[in-house]
Design a protein around this motif. Sequence first.
Motif, short mmCIF file in Angstrom:
data_model
loop_
_atom_site.label_atom_id
_atom_site.label_comp_id
_atom_site.label_asym_id
_atom_site.label_seq_id
_atom_site.Cartn_x
_atom_site.Cartn_y
_atom_site.Cartn_z
N GLU A 96 -4.22 33.28 57.44
CA GLU A 96 -4.93 32.45 58.40
C GLU A 96 -4.06 31.25 58.76
OE1 GLU A 96 -8.77 31.38 56.99
OE2 GLU A 96 -9.40 33.46 56.65
N ALA A 97 -3.72 31.16 60.02
CA ALA A 97 -2.89 30.04 60.50
C ALA A 97 -3.16 29.86 61.98
CB ALA A 97 -1.42 30.32 60.24
N GLN A 98 -4.36 29.41 62.29
CA GLN A 98 -4.77 29.32 63.69
C GLN A 98 -3.95 28.31 64.47
OE1 GLN A 98 -6.83 31.63 64.82
NE2 GLN A 98 -6.90 32.37 62.71
N GLY A 99 -3.41 27.28 63.79
CA GLY A 99 -2.64 26.27 64.50
C GLY A 99 -1.15 26.55 64.49
N LEU A 100 -0.76 27.76 64.16
CA LEU A 100 0.65 28.09 63.98
C LEU A 100 1.47 27.85 65.24
CD1 LEU A 100 2.27 29.23 61.56
CD2 LEU A 100 2.07 31.47 62.62
N ILE A 101 0.98 28.33 66.37
CA ILE A 101 1.73 28.20 67.62
C ILE A 101 1.81 26.75 68.04
CG2 ILE A 101 1.70 28.75 70.08
CD1 ILE A 101 0.70 31.51 69.38
N ASN A 102 0.72 26.01 67.91
CA ASN A 102 0.74 24.61 68.30
C ASN A 102 1.72 23.81 67.45
OD1 ASN A 102 -1.12 24.87 70.37
ND2 ASN A 102 -2.88 24.46 69.04
N GLN A 103 1.78 24.10 66.16
CA GLN A 103 2.70 23.41 65.29
C GLN A 103 4.15 23.70 65.69
OE1 GLN A 103 2.07 21.17 63.07
NE2 GLN A 103 -0.15 21.33 63.01
N ALA A 104 4.43 24.94 66.01
CA ALA A 104 5.78 25.30 66.44
C ALA A 104 6.10 24.69 67.80
CB ALA A 104 5.92 26.82 66.49
N ARG A 105 5.11 24.66 68.68
CA ARG A 105 5.34 24.10 70.02
C ARG A 105 5.70 22.63 69.95
NH1 ARG A 105 0.94 25.72 72.24
NH2 ARG A 105 1.82 27.50 73.35
N ASN A 106 5.06 21.89 69.06
CA ASN A 106 5.35 20.46 68.92
C ASN A 106 6.81 20.21 68.57
OD1 ASN A 106 2.75 19.62 69.49
ND2 ASN A 106 2.09 19.66 67.35
N THR A 107 7.44 21.20 67.96
CA THR A 107 8.84 21.07 67.58
C THR A 107 9.78 21.71 68.59
OG1 THR A 107 8.27 21.05 65.22
CG2 THR A 107 10.53 21.62 65.79
N LEU A 108 9.54 22.95 68.96
CA LEU A 108 10.48 23.68 69.81
C LEU A 108 10.52 23.18 71.24
CD1 LEU A 108 10.31 27.42 68.71
CD2 LEU A 108 11.90 25.63 68.03
N ASP A 109 9.43 22.61 71.74
CA ASP A 109 9.44 22.11 73.11
C ASP A 109 10.53 21.06 73.31
OD1 ASP A 109 7.44 23.80 73.81
OD2 ASP A 109 5.94 22.27 74.25
N ALA A 110 10.81 20.29 72.27
CA ALA A 110 11.87 19.28 72.37
C ALA A 110 13.23 19.95 72.56
CB ALA A 110 11.88 18.41 71.12
N PHE A 111 13.47 21.06 71.89
CA PHE A 111 14.75 21.74 72.01
C PHE A 111 14.85 22.50 73.34
CE2 PHE A 111 14.12 21.17 67.44
CZ PHE A 111 15.31 20.53 67.12
N ILE A 112 13.73 22.95 73.86
CA ILE A 112 13.73 23.55 75.19
C ILE A 112 14.14 22.51 76.22
CG2 ILE A 112 12.27 24.56 77.00
CD1 ILE A 112 10.63 25.88 74.78
N LEU A 113 13.59 21.31 76.09
CA LEU A 113 13.93 20.22 77.00
C LEU A 113 15.41 19.87 76.90
CD1 LEU A 113 13.12 18.00 78.99
CD2 LEU A 113 12.47 16.57 77.05
N VAL A 114 15.93 19.81 75.70
CA VAL A 114 17.35 19.50 75.51
C VAL A 114 18.22 20.57 76.16
CG1 VAL A 114 19.19 19.37 73.79
CG2 VAL A 114 17.07 18.09 73.44
#
Length: 356
Positions: free
Chosen positions: A174-192
């Motif tokens: 059970e990890a319902q917030g898994l994608i949101n947690q990853a998004r908070n991190t990876l979105d910064a690298f997408i922007l870079v």
Amino acid sequence: MWRLASLLLLGLLYGCDAADAEKMLQDYTRRVSNALDEPIEFSPGNSPFPALPPRRERLLPVEGLREGLIEVLQLRHCDLLPLIAERNSNLGRVMLPSQTLKYELRFLPAVEACEQDLTQRVKTDASLLPLLHRVQQIVSHKQQALPRVIWNSIYASEEMEQQFSRSPDPLPLEAQGLINQARNTLDAFILVSQLATNDSPWPDKRFLNEIETHYEQLYRMRSGQQWLHSVFLLSYTMEQVAQGIEARIERRPICFNQQPNNRSVIIQNVFRNVYATEFQPYLALTDQFGQYWQASHQSIQQHLPLPPSSEAYFLQIFDSQTEGSLLHRFHRAREMHTQAWQTLFSHCGLSVGQTL
């Protein structure tokens, strides 16, 4: 800080739950085996997916700038001396990838501003023309090197490396917030990564100051490596169960004249109580996270040059069309598994409906 705290808490929760995922898959296999009266082995062993290429193969060469003393001193006209001194200090020579990225994202706009300033000043002071030409060369050099610098700072970093390590643990049940947690991190690298196109808005000072926080968040995440192991475990489980069902059907019909009997009732109960309530939700969670994880890395990499070994590696991990790749095996196993259950139910005149 709240994002970092939430990642720490999530890590603690996942640690308690990750091992349960493999137990669930083992129990699912055992329950199907008992219901069919057909032996089905569950010995997945170590994850056989390819290892991330060595760092030396992932690093792209980036030619550094070498300034003569007089030329460096002349750059005082643009207030660049503090940045240059920072890079040439003892600590500057051993910068971590996150620190190198932060420095380069500060230096490039500063030297571009210097170019614009000198372009105006040279109209009234021709003695600055040689300096302007040198600054223009520096700007061109930095702009051309930026995609390689960004690639190295992300995919040659220890923080990203551990996302593709061969973890012994799968994703938690059970990890319902898994994608949101990853998004908070990876979105910064997408922007870079988008900065490599030279037509993306430059990040503000606050974003630059938070870059190393995103690296720390990435380091504390385990979902990338866990996803790899989950895909392997699910593929193995679905292959074993599908082969077990097929072997049982070939050995002896479960239902006479497609009429339900006591054994078919047992099989239905396993399907309803284990497959539908435990196995299928975990399969969906892994698939959904994988789609996001794959799309995010594709968004990062589409703007960057990839070393040959890294390009081949990511095809083996993320490309479902590549024969023998991790996702190719996963999708094929899911089709086999679905078809086996459908065939099993049809032999007893039953339908699995839309659950599969």
